[in-house]
Scaffold this motif. Sequence first.
Motif, short mmCIF file in Angstrom:
data_model
loop_
_atom_site.label_atom_id
_atom_site.label_comp_id
_atom_site.label_asym_id
_atom_site.label_seq_id
_atom_site.Cartn_x
_atom_site.Cartn_y
_atom_site.Cartn_z
N LEU A 207 45.56 23.87 -3.07
CA LEU A 207 45.50 25.09 -3.87
C LEU A 207 46.93 25.45 -4.27
O LEU A 207 47.83 25.47 -3.42
N VAL A 208 47.14 25.68 -5.57
CA VAL A 208 48.47 26.00 -6.09
C VAL A 208 48.42 27.37 -6.74
O VAL A 208 47.59 27.62 -7.62
N ALA A 209 49.32 28.27 -6.30
CA ALA A 209 49.44 29.59 -6.89
C ALA A 209 50.78 29.67 -7.61
O ALA A 209 51.83 29.75 -6.96
N ASP A 210 50.73 29.59 -8.94
CA ASP A 210 51.95 29.59 -9.74
C ASP A 210 51.59 30.08 -11.14
O ASP A 210 50.62 29.61 -11.72
N ASP A 211 52.40 30.99 -11.68
CA ASP A 211 52.10 31.55 -13.00
C ASP A 211 52.74 30.79 -14.15
O ASP A 211 52.44 31.08 -15.31
N ASP A 212 53.59 29.82 -13.88
CA ASP A 212 54.29 29.09 -14.93
C ASP A 212 53.50 27.84 -15.31
O ASP A 212 53.40 26.90 -14.51
N PRO A 213 52.94 27.79 -16.53
CA PRO A 213 52.12 26.64 -16.94
C PRO A 213 52.88 25.31 -16.89
O PRO A 213 52.32 24.28 -16.54
N GLU A 214 54.16 25.35 -17.23
CA GLU A 214 54.96 24.12 -17.20
C GLU A 214 55.14 23.62 -15.76
O GLU A 214 55.01 22.43 -15.49
N ASP A 215 55.41 24.52 -14.84
CA ASP A 215 55.54 24.13 -13.44
C ASP A 215 54.22 23.59 -12.90
O ASP A 215 54.20 22.62 -12.13
N CYS A 216 53.10 24.19 -13.30
CA CYS A 216 51.79 23.69 -12.87
C CYS A 216 51.58 22.26 -13.37
O CYS A 216 51.08 21.40 -12.63
N LEU A 217 51.97 22.00 -14.61
CA LEU A 217 51.85 20.65 -15.15
C LEU A 217 52.77 19.69 -14.40
O LEU A 217 52.36 18.58 -14.05
N PHE A 218 54.00 20.10 -14.13
CA PHE A 218 54.93 19.26 -13.37
C PHE A 218 54.35 18.93 -11.99
O PHE A 218 54.43 17.79 -11.54
N ILE A 219 53.80 19.93 -11.33
CA ILE A 219 53.21 19.72 -10.00
C ILE A 219 52.10 18.69 -10.09
O ILE A 219 52.06 17.72 -9.33
N GLN A 220 51.18 18.90 -11.02
CA GLN A 220 50.03 18.00 -11.17
C GLN A 220 50.48 16.58 -11.47
O GLN A 220 50.03 15.62 -10.84
N GLU A 221 51.37 16.42 -12.44
CA GLU A 221 51.81 15.08 -12.84
C GLU A 221 52.64 14.41 -11.76
O GLU A 221 52.49 13.21 -11.51
N ALA A 222 53.52 15.15 -11.11
CA ALA A 222 54.37 14.55 -10.07
C ALA A 222 53.53 14.07 -8.88
O ALA A 222 53.80 13.02 -8.30
N ILE A 223 52.51 14.83 -8.52
CA ILE A 223 51.63 14.40 -7.43
C ILE A 223 50.92 13.11 -7.81
O ILE A 223 50.90 12.15 -7.04
N ARG A 224 50.38 13.07 -8.99
CA ARG A 224 49.65 11.87 -9.44
C ARG A 224 50.60 10.67 -9.57
O ARG A 224 50.23 9.56 -9.21
N GLU A 225 51.78 10.89 -10.11
CA GLU A 225 52.73 9.78 -10.28
C GLU A 225 53.23 9.24 -8.95
O GLU A 225 53.72 8.11 -8.88
N ASN A 226 53.10 10.02 -7.91
CA ASN A 226 53.45 9.54 -6.57
C ASN A 226 52.28 8.84 -5.88
O ASN A 226 52.38 8.48 -4.72
N GLY A 227 51.17 8.69 -6.59
CA GLY A 227 50.04 7.94 -6.06
C GLY A 227 49.07 8.75 -5.23
O GLY A 227 48.23 8.19 -4.54
N PHE A 228 49.17 10.07 -5.29
CA PHE A 228 48.25 10.93 -4.54
C PHE A 228 47.21 11.50 -5.50
O PHE A 228 47.50 11.71 -6.68
N SER A 229 46.04 11.76 -4.99
CA SER A 229 44.99 12.32 -5.84
C SER A 229 44.18 13.38 -5.11
O SER A 229 42.97 13.27 -4.99
N PRO A 230 44.87 14.42 -4.61
CA PRO A 230 44.11 15.50 -3.98
C PRO A 230 43.31 16.25 -5.03
O PRO A 230 43.65 16.22 -6.22
N GLU A 231 42.27 16.92 -4.60
CA GLU A 231 41.62 17.85 -5.51
C GLU A 231 42.59 19.01 -5.68
O GLU A 231 43.13 19.52 -4.70
N LEU A 232 42.84 19.39 -6.91
CA LEU A 232 43.80 20.46 -7.21
C LEU A 232 43.07 21.66 -7.83
O LEU A 232 42.19 21.47 -8.68
N HIS A 233 43.45 22.84 -7.39
CA HIS A 233 42.94 24.05 -8.03
C HIS A 233 44.14 24.97 -8.23
O HIS A 233 44.93 25.16 -7.30
N PHE A 234 44.27 25.52 -9.43
CA PHE A 234 45.39 26.40 -9.76
C PHE A 234 44.91 27.83 -9.94
O PHE A 234 43.88 28.08 -10.57
N VAL A 235 45.66 28.76 -9.38
CA VAL A 235 45.51 30.19 -9.66
C VAL A 235 46.87 30.67 -10.16
O VAL A 235 47.90 30.05 -9.87
#
Length: 168
Positions: A30-58
């Motif tokens: 679960l990710v709580a962050d109001d910055d859309p760019e940071d949310c995208l960075f988080i999502q992409e960086a996790i995936r590029e590191n080979g992880f695939s957790p279920e992600l939910h953003f608030v």
Amino acid sequence: MLTNMPVGSEPMGAIPQTTSSGGRQSFFLLVADDDPEDCLFIQEAIRENGFSPELHFVHDGEELLEYLSRSGRDGQPTQRPDLLLLDLNMPKLDGREALRRIKTDLRWRSLPVVVLTTSGEENDVQTCYQLGAASFVCKPASYRGWLETLGDLCRYWFERVRLLSPEK
């Protein structure tokens, strides 16, 4: 700038996900962050590191607390997060107050919370640890920094640490 790596490919040096956390292969982040760019960075960086957790953003503290208060069986949300990444500076209800409320609620006291913020203020670091944060991490300034930071976080929390079982 985001790289154009094919989905599902791993960057050089990425460590494949293992099952050392009690035999579990799937994780809910679960990710709580109001910055859309940071949310995208988080999502992409996790995936590029080979992880695939279920992600939910608030996107603010109120939305975070509302999500956590949704009741399923046993008064828990339909899916309990394994880990919460929490920004401090959000609208409506900031991360400090959200953290305080989460850690005073018996249902959520054991939820690991990693503060991921632009603040490097010593007062914020001290306050967050006093409120029960598991870690305090400053947001990186570059996408390469996001890759390294989120790779380190995922390897630690999803490969090294034994998290609570989903039914707890």
